[in-house]
Design an enzyme around this catalytic site. Structure first.
Site, short mmCIF file in Angstrom:
data_model
loop_
_atom_site.label_atom_id
_atom_site.label_comp_id
_atom_site.label_asym_id
_atom_site.label_seq_id
_atom_site.Cartn_x
_atom_site.Cartn_y
_atom_site.Cartn_z
N LYS A 67 -10.98 -0.21 -4.53
CA LYS A 67 -9.85 0.43 -4.23
C LYS A 67 -9.75 1.58 -5.10
O LYS A 67 -9.22 2.63 -4.66
CB LYS A 67 -8.69 -0.47 -4.26
N HIS B 22 14.38 4.22 9.87
CA HIS B 22 13.95 5.34 10.51
C HIS B 22 14.02 6.66 9.74
O HIS B 22 14.74 6.79 8.81
CB HIS B 22 14.47 5.59 11.73
#
Length: 468
Positions: free
Chosen positions: A52, A447
């Site tokens: 990673k 959002h």
């Protein structure tokens, strides 16, 4: 020397060290035997974590090397110091393994450095790394020795020209051409690292698609995206020979069904055809522990072998070879030993491929549901219609949710997208707790976020997506 313990864990990887910590927290006198000389197993030392670190660094390099032009950011010619990159990766590994060692000290776990084996029920023998042997008496034993690289007959891994995942994490320079044998998770992740750093990458896969265990639609989309990134694939193909020189290798590739061989020249060959349970030298067969025909330790639903007091978890037993699956099994096994009700829901074990975009899944695939004759609904939402993905210019992929037509429960979820590895957690939680697809659809999502695609996919499963 002989010590008396409630539990001895053989193996200090994610499953083993988590089991040891949980046991100590529950009041069990615990020791953990690990031969590597560093805790964390394959995952922390030569697997999940170093890969990673390289994946993230290679993504930054790729962005700086021209991928930011669309945002009006020009960086000019970018170079990379592989030696410094490897130092960074090694530093991360050291920090993490030392962190686990600290947790052992904090929880008063005895850390025995050496190669452990089961001498008998209740007895572990350790060939100490510093020399000599130690015999440990214990009420319970957990086998948590993980897995090792699977080899291909006739192909010798030298970790220089022909490498396993371990060697691919420490290449001294960027190869001009890397051939990856196997189109699974590890090969695609490490292939992505070196592709972004400048290598040409060719993947040879025996099956007709990459990641064949994953949802078919996701697999096809994934391959299409990787091809767009420059990967080359040879499907329905097998490697029959690898001939090496001091500077590279010639790989012989034939159609899986038979036919004329093709020879591919490369600088590095990555053998990535899976992993096998690590059970050699553990004394299991001598102790009478039953093994499966796949070389795994046979266990019951309580993680116990046929020998009372001997348990096994992680890569040496059935199921996916995933660090987090091993961790959950370690906790459950210890809870059972301590007299509690440990349990693992194998339908709620997520899997992630950390490429760009990421690929994540949990539960059943469409193919599995069809084969089982289960009636299901499909809800799907593309990132091309997600405002945050558009703003970030990361619109490849989609979220797909599979729900029962009878109960509305989520049966499976599959995401291919920039943040899929984090997004899958919501759907894993839903499956674990029996949350319906309607519940997800009517839960407010912030959002603008990529997670709104999950809400829309859940709404689509009921036939009523808003933004599509």
């Amino acid at each position: 020397m002989s010590d008396n313990y409630d539990l001895v864990v053989i193996g200090g990887g994610p499953g083993g060290y988590v089991a040891a910590i949980k046991a100590a927290q529950l009041g069990l006198k615990t020791a953990c035997v690990e031969m590597r000389g560093a805790l964390g197993g394959t995952c922390l030392n030569v697997g999940c974590m170093p890969s990673k670190a390289l994946l993230h660094a290679s993504e930054l390099f790729d962005e700086a090397n021209g991928s930011m032009d669309k945002f009006g950011i020009s960086t000019g010619k970018v170079s990379i110091d592989i030696s410094k990159l490897m130092d960074h990766k090694d530093g991360i590994v050291t920090d993490l393994t030392k962190g686990v060692e600290f947790l052992f000290k904090k929880n008063k776990i005895d850390y025995v450095q050496g190669r452990g084996k089961v001498a008998a029920a209740g007895k572990v023998e350790v060939a100490l790394n510093d020399g000599g042997t130690q015999t440990i008496d214990t009420k319970n034993i957990i086998i948590a020795t993980g897995s090792d690289v699977a080899a291909l007959p006739g192909i010798e891994i030298d970790e220089k020209i022909v490498v396993s995942s371990t060697g691919a994490l420490s290449l001294p320079k960027v190869p001009k051409h890397m051939v990856v044998i196997g189109g699974g998770v590890i090969g695609l992740e490490l292939g992505s690292v070196w592709k972004r750093l400048g290598a040409e990458v060719t993947v040879v896969e025996y099956m007709d698609r990459i990641t064949p265990e994953m949802d078919g639609e996701v697999s096809k989309t994934f391959a299409r995206i990787l091809k767009k990134q420059g990967f080359k694939f040879k499907f329905k193909s097998k490697v029959t020979a690898v001939k090496t020189t001091k500077t590279g290798a010639t790989v012989s590739v034939e159609p899986a069904a038979g036919g004329d061989a093709e020879k591919i020249k490369s600088d590095v060959v990555l053998v990535s055809v899976g992993r096998r349970p690590y059970t050699e030298g553990l004394g299991l067969e001598e102790a009478g522990v039953k093994m499966t025909d796949r070389g795994q330790v046979e266990i019951n639903d309580h993680f116990e072998t046929n020998i009372p007091g001997i348990y096994a978890i992680g890569d040496v037993v059935r199921g996916a070879m995933l660090a987090h699956k091993a961790e959950d099994e370690g906790v459950a096994a210890v809870e059972i030993i301590a007299g509690f009700a440990g349990h693992v829901n194998y339908d709620a074990i997520p899997g992630v491929i950390y490429t760009m975009p990421e690929v994540a899944s949990v539960g059943k695939t469409e193919e599995q549901l069809k084969e089982a004759g289960i009636a299901y609904n499909t809800g799907k939402f593309p990132f091309t219609a997600n405002s945050r993905a558009k703003a970030n210019s990361q619109t490849d992929g989609f979220v797909k949710v599979l729900s029962s037509q009878d109960t509305d429960m989520i049966l499976g979820a599959h995401i291919i997208g920039a943040d899929a590895g984090n997004m899958i957690a919501e759907l894993t939680l839903a499956i674990e707790n029996g949350i319906s697809v309607e519940d997800v659809a009517y839960s407010c999502h912030a959002h603008p976020t990529e997670s709104e695609a999950t809400k829309e996919a859940a709404m689509a499963a009921g036939g009523l997506p808003v933004h599509m």
